[in-house]
Design a protein around this motif. Structure first.
Motif, PDB file in Angstrom:
ATOM      1  N   THR A 271      -8.524   3.023  -4.673  1.00 42.17           N
ATOM      2  CA  THR A 271      -7.139   2.571  -4.698  1.00 42.17           C
ATOM      3  C   THR A 271      -6.747   2.086  -3.308  1.00 42.17           C
ATOM      4  O   THR A 271      -7.255   2.580  -2.296  1.00 42.17           O
ATOM      5  CB  THR A 271      -6.192   3.703  -5.144  1.00 42.17           C
ATOM      6  N   LYS A 272      -5.893   1.082  -3.292  1.00 43.45           N
ATOM      7  CA  LYS A 272      -5.383   0.587  -2.008  1.00 43.45           C
ATOM      8  C   LYS A 272      -4.142   1.347  -1.561  1.00 43.45           C
ATOM      9  O   LYS A 272      -3.648   1.122  -0.457  1.00 43.45           O
ATOM     10  CB  LYS A 272      -5.064  -0.900  -2.133  1.00 43.45           C
ATOM     11  N   LYS A 273      -3.626   2.223  -2.415  1.00 40.54           N
ATOM     12  CA  LYS A 273      -2.434   2.996  -2.073  1.00 40.54           C
ATOM     13  C   LYS A 273      -2.770   4.076  -1.047  1.00 40.54           C
ATOM     14  O   LYS A 273      -3.705   4.858  -1.237  1.00 40.54           O
ATOM     15  CB  LYS A 273      -1.839   3.644  -3.319  1.00 40.54           C
ATOM     16  N   CYS A 274      -2.008   4.114   0.037  1.00 42.36           N
ATOM     17  CA  CYS A 274      -2.243   5.113   1.085  1.00 42.36           C
ATOM     18  C   CYS A 274      -0.929   5.729   1.567  1.00 42.36           C
ATOM     19  O   CYS A 274      -0.855   6.212   2.697  1.00 42.36           O
ATOM     20  CB  CYS A 274      -3.004   4.498   2.250  1.00 42.36           C
ATOM     21  N   GLU A 275       0.118   5.673   0.725  1.00 41.29           N
ATOM     22  CA  GLU A 275       1.424   6.253   1.051  1.00 41.29           C
ATOM     23  C   GLU A 275       1.985   5.676   2.360  1.00 41.29           C
ATOM     24  O   GLU A 275       2.485   6.407   3.215  1.00 41.29           O
ATOM     25  CB  GLU A 275       1.328   7.769   1.133  1.00 41.29           C
ATOM     26  N   CYS A 276       1.893   4.360   2.493  1.00 46.33           N
ATOM     27  CA  CYS A 276       2.440   3.697   3.678  1.00 46.33           C
ATOM     28  C   CYS A 276       3.955   3.906   3.725  1.00 46.33           C
ATOM     29  O   CYS A 276       4.653   3.638   2.746  1.00 46.33           O
ATOM     30  CB  CYS A 276       2.119   2.204   3.645  1.00 46.33           C
TER      31      CYS A 276
ATOM     32  N   SER B 210       1.116   6.294  -4.028  1.00 49.14           N
ATOM     33  CA  SER B 210      -0.197   6.906  -4.181  1.00 49.14           C
ATOM     34  C   SER B 210      -0.756   6.563  -5.560  1.00 49.14           C
ATOM     35  O   SER B 210      -0.046   6.061  -6.436  1.00 49.14           O
ATOM     36  CB  SER B 210      -0.103   8.427  -4.020  1.00 49.14           C
ATOM     37  N   TYR B 211      -2.038   6.843  -5.738  1.00 45.54           N
ATOM     38  CA  TYR B 211      -2.728   6.508  -6.979  1.00 45.54           C
ATOM     39  C   TYR B 211      -2.179   7.343  -8.125  1.00 45.54           C
ATOM     40  O   TYR B 211      -1.954   8.556  -7.987  1.00 45.54           O
ATOM     41  CB  TYR B 211      -4.228   6.754  -6.828  1.00 45.54           C
TER      42      TYR B 211
ATOM     43  N   ASN C 112       0.936   2.924   8.328  1.00 44.90           N
ATOM     44  CA  ASN C 112      -0.092   3.921   8.635  1.00 44.90           C
ATOM     45  C   ASN C 112      -1.501   3.402   8.378  1.00 44.90           C
ATOM     46  O   ASN C 112      -2.437   4.180   8.178  1.00 44.90           O
ATOM     47  CB  ASN C 112       0.143   5.203   7.829  1.00 44.90           C
ATOM     48  N   HIS C 113      -1.660   2.080   8.370  1.00 41.81           N
ATOM     49  CA  HIS C 113      -2.964   1.471   8.133  1.00 41.81           C
ATOM     50  C   HIS C 113      -3.066   0.210   8.969  1.00 41.81           C
ATOM     51  O   HIS C 113      -2.041  -0.388   9.351  1.00 41.81           O
ATOM     52  CB  HIS C 113      -3.143   1.133   6.639  1.00 41.81           C
TER      53      HIS C 113
ATOM     54  N   ARG D 225       0.811  -1.214   0.000  1.00 41.27           N
ATOM     55  CA  ARG D 225       0.000   0.000   0.000  1.00 41.27           C
ATOM     56  C   ARG D 225       0.844   1.263   0.000  1.00 41.27           C
ATOM     57  O   ARG D 225       0.340   2.354   0.241  1.00 41.27           O
ATOM     58  CB  ARG D 225      -0.953  -0.006   1.203  1.00 41.27           C
TER      59      ARG D 225
END
Length: 300
Positions: A84-89, A64-65, A114-115, A61
């Motif tokens: 999107t599953k991307k969350c800038e982990c 970012s998108y 962060n998730h 993840r």
């Protein structure tokens, strides 16, 4: 979210592994136990200006998108909702090859996420990938006409950690079929498989376009049964059996104990007398004239 396992992320001590594969395998196993999926973000084989091989491992993840559409200008119509599953982990590990043997060192750049952790991995694209052994098993079962749902059950019985879904099985079967065709058309693939499996085959095509309009095929074993029980034929056509929508004529024989067996099949362009005459003429050519059946039952 801080890691729950007691490893280098907490102690700050780099870990040494005997190979690159061992480093990646260890990192993925540890993170999977904690509910996260690790992917190779970057990989450098080295070799330029004595640069040593290295890699970066990140959470699936991370990042970012990215809008991949060529025309990103706003449209008048309502924009399609996307997710999107991307969350800038920020989680990041770095691996580097040492000068001694094939040893690799693992350094934790950031050991937090962060998730929240995932409770189940079904639906995670990377976690649901099939291994090389699982793909080989899937191909073998697909050749044996095993249904995709049964293939998925067998894979999960062999490995409790398997996170594949039905979509994964369908995609793998589709890739196998595309690779097997190797750019050939569906008709070319059919004729090739008939030759490989030693079927007796005849076809006729249009003179101008060379397009196959009628195709007749039979297995030698079926013809042997035909010579033993040539008294009664059952003929029937089924529809929508292929992408070209040709009627499939099935010719069935009957044994002395009222058991049926398939004699031959024929794809016909039309259900007309000329097409039936052509198919029966080919069947008559492989039989003795005196043994040709006196009773033929059709659906017409």
């Amino acid at each position: 979210m801080q890691d729950e396992d007691n490893n280098s992320s907490e102690t700050g001590v780099p870990l040494i592994f005997k190979s690159r594969d061992e480093l990646i395998r260890w990192a993925r196993q540890v993170r999977r136990r904690n509910g996260f999926v690790i992917v190779v973000q970057k990989s450098d084989g080295g070799g330029i200006r004595d640069r040593k091989p290295r890699l970066c491992l990140a959470c699936e993840r991370s990042g970012s998108y990215r809008n991949t559409q060529k025309n990103s200008r706003p449209r008048k119509k309502k924009a399609r909702l996307i997710g999107t599953k991307k969350c800038e982990c920020p989680f990041l590990l770095k691996g580097k090859k040492l000068a001694t043997n094939d040893d690799w060192i693992l350094i934790v750049v950031c050991g937090v996420h962060n998730h929240p952790a995932a409770e189940y991995f079904e639906g995670h694209s990377y976690a649901g990938r099939l291994s090389h052994e699982e793909t080989s098993l899937l191909v073998d079962m697909s050749k044996s006409m095993v249904r995709p749902s049964e293939i998925l059950v067998i894979l999960k019985q062999r490995d409790d950690a398997n996170a594949s879904t039905m979509k994964t099985i369908y995609n793998a079967c589709h890739r196998y079929k595309v690779a097997e065709k190797a750019g050939r058309s569906q008709m070319q693939q059919l004729l090739g498989q008939l030759a490989v499996n030693k079927y007796i085959e005849w076809h006729r095509s249009c003179v101008d376009t060379e397009i196959v309009i009628d195709l007749f095929f039979a297995h030698p074993t079926s013809l042997n049964l035909l010579h033993a029980f040539p008294k009664v034929f059952l003929m029937d056509c089924t529809y929508k059996t292929n992408r070209y929508r040709f009627p499939l004529l099935e010719i069935v024989g009957v044994t002395s104990i009222d058991m049926t067996f398939s004699v031959a099949f024929a794809y016909l362009q039309y259900e007309k007398e000329d097409n039936y005459t052509w198919a029966l003429g080919l069947l008559r050519s492989v039989m003795d004239e005196n043994t040709f059946p006196s009773v033929i039952v059709t659906d017409r």
